[in-house]
Design a protein around this motif. Structure first.
Motif, mmCIF file in Angstrom:
data_model
loop_
_atom_site.group_PDB
_atom_site.id
_atom_site.type_symbol
_atom_site.label_atom_id
_atom_site.label_comp_id
_atom_site.label_asym_id
_atom_site.label_seq_id
_atom_site.Cartn_x
_atom_site.Cartn_y
_atom_site.Cartn_z
ATOM 1 N N ALA A 153 0.853 -1.192 0.000
ATOM 2 C CA ALA A 153 0.000 0.000 0.000
ATOM 3 C C ALA A 153 0.887 1.239 0.000
ATOM 4 O O ALA A 153 1.013 1.922 1.008
ATOM 5 C CB ALA A 153 -0.936 -0.013 1.200
ATOM 6 N N ASP A 154 1.499 1.536 -1.142
ATOM 7 C CA ASP A 154 2.452 2.646 -1.199
ATOM 8 C C ASP A 154 1.869 3.899 -1.844
ATOM 9 O O ASP A 154 2.596 4.811 -2.208
ATOM 10 C CB ASP A 154 3.734 2.220 -1.908
ATOM 11 C CG ASP A 154 3.498 1.737 -3.332
ATOM 12 O OD1 ASP A 154 2.326 1.699 -3.768
ATOM 13 O OD2 ASP A 154 4.494 1.404 -4.010
ATOM 14 N N ASN A 155 0.556 3.946 -2.007
ATOM 15 C CA ASN A 155 -0.114 5.182 -2.405
ATOM 16 C C ASN A 155 -1.538 5.152 -1.862
ATOM 17 O O ASN A 155 -1.986 4.134 -1.321
ATOM 18 C CB ASN A 155 -0.088 5.390 -3.933
ATOM 19 C CG ASN A 155 -0.770 4.273 -4.701
ATOM 20 O OD1 ASN A 155 -1.912 3.928 -4.436
ATOM 21 N ND2 ASN A 155 -0.068 3.705 -5.682
ATOM 22 N N GLN A 156 -2.243 6.270 -1.976
ATOM 23 C CA GLN A 156 -3.578 6.354 -1.369
ATOM 24 C C GLN A 156 -4.548 5.362 -1.986
ATOM 25 O O GLN A 156 -5.367 4.759 -1.291
ATOM 26 C CB GLN A 156 -4.116 7.778 -1.510
ATOM 27 C CG GLN A 156 -5.473 7.996 -0.854
ATOM 28 C CD GLN A 156 -5.447 7.693 0.626
ATOM 29 O OE1 GLN A 156 -4.556 8.132 1.332
ATOM 30 N NE2 GLN A 156 -6.433 6.940 1.110
ATOM 31 N N ALA A 157 -4.482 5.184 -3.300
ATOM 32 C CA ALA A 157 -5.404 4.256 -3.954
ATOM 33 C C ALA A 157 -5.225 2.835 -3.431
ATOM 34 O O ALA A 157 -6.201 2.141 -3.112
ATOM 35 C CB ALA A 157 -5.190 4.294 -5.474
ATOM 36 N N LEU A 158 -3.982 2.387 -3.310
ATOM 37 C CA LEU A 158 -3.721 1.036 -2.814
ATOM 38 C C LEU A 158 -4.045 0.905 -1.335
ATOM 39 O O LEU A 158 -4.518 -0.151 -0.892
ATOM 40 C CB LEU A 158 -2.267 0.659 -3.078
ATOM 41 C CG LEU A 158 -1.945 0.261 -4.518
ATOM 42 C CD1 LEU A 158 -0.442 0.244 -4.752
ATOM 43 C CD2 LEU A 158 -2.547 -1.106 -4.847
ATOM 44 N N THR A 159 -3.805 1.937 -0.567
ATOM 45 C CA THR A 159 -4.185 1.908 0.848
ATOM 46 C C THR A 159 -5.687 1.723 0.988
ATOM 47 O O THR A 159 -6.170 0.901 1.783
ATOM 48 C CB THR A 159 -3.750 3.214 1.543
ATOM 49 O OG1 THR A 159 -2.326 3.317 1.497
ATOM 50 C CG2 THR A 159 -4.199 3.234 2.992
ATOM 51 N N THR A 160 -6.432 2.491 0.210
ATOM 52 C CA THR A 160 -7.891 2.396 0.236
ATOM 53 C C THR A 160 -8.366 1.005 -0.149
ATOM 54 O O THR A 160 -9.238 0.414 0.505
ATOM 55 C CB THR A 160 -8.491 3.438 -0.728
ATOM 56 O OG1 THR A 160 -8.118 4.751 -0.291
ATOM 57 C CG2 THR A 160 -10.004 3.345 -0.772
#
Length: 235
Positions: A153-160
């Motif tokens: 999760a290294d950006n907001q989209a992947l974290t979400t």
């Protein structure tokens, strides 16, 4: 606030304070205070009309840096809104850069009435998007699919998306825009299996997988079919 104070009496600072965000974050999404209210004027009537029936649902759209993402608003966001969805859009950093260059980040915010997210919010800031009823990742790059399967999760989209996969009962639909070389990679199938085991709905298209990279002969993204899948899954 505009109704209470009028346009002249409402400042960008007061809007940011009421929204629970910093002024810096406000200007990340809106150029002027007028821009901040324009989405409400465009979207508010339809939203209010659906809310009293309890029919309003929120679709979380994730756009990645694959060819065709420049059509995200016209081919996916606007049709979803027309079908009665509230739409909350998050872009990967590269996709966000692409769409910001052509003015699409602002246009998406105007259509949806919500900020188009690219980066994370600052500590203490309020959530820019409401609770999501279903996520649709379209288009998804092979890179995003791999990271999602591995829990990166290294950006907001992947974290979400990582949080969504771990949320019971929250559907996640992914359309990977991939090519033949990516599918032939020995690790690809294991990533597909991992996501399927997590009950992610993968819309794999053999027509894309049959073409090489930059061939120019791959079919267009099946936007409508992806949205149909969301509606079928969510009932």
């Amino acid at each position: 606030m505009f109704a209470e104070r009028g346009s002249d009496g409402t400042t960008a600072e007061s809007i940011a304070e009421r929204a629970g965000v910093s002024l810096r974050t406000f200007y990340r999404y809106f150029r002027t205070k007028q821009d901040s209210v324009a989405p409400l004027l465009n979207f508010g009537a339809r939203r209010c009309g659906l809310r009293h029936t309890g029919a309003m649902r929120t679709l979380g759209v994730i756009g990645c840096a694959a060819g065709g993402v420049e059509k995200l608003r016209t081919e996916l966001v606007e049709p979803a809104v027309e079908r009665g969805w509230q739409v909350a859009v998050t872009l990967t950093p590269t996709a966000g850069g692409w769409l910001r260059e052509i003015g699409e980040v602002e246009r998406i915010a105007q259509v949806t009435g919500l900020p188009c997210r690219v980066g994370p919010r600052l500590p203490g800031e309020g959530r820019p998007h409401p609770d999501i009823d279903c996520y649709l990742v379209c288009p998804a790059t092979a890179n995003t699919v791999v990271k999602l399967a591995l829990g990166i999760a290294d950006n907001q989209a992947l974290t979400t998306l990582g949080e969504a996969i771990g949320t019971p009962g929250l559907p996640v639909v992914v359309f990977p825009k991939i090519n033949a070389t990516q599918v032939r990679h020995p690790a690809w199938q294991s990533h597909v299996d991992a996501l399927r085991a997590a009950e992610v709905h993968l819309l794999l298209d053999d027509q894309f997988a049959a073409h090489g990279p930059r061939s120019g002969s791959a079919p267009g993204i099946p936007w409508s079919e992806a949205l149909d899948t969301v509606e079928r899954i969510t009932g």
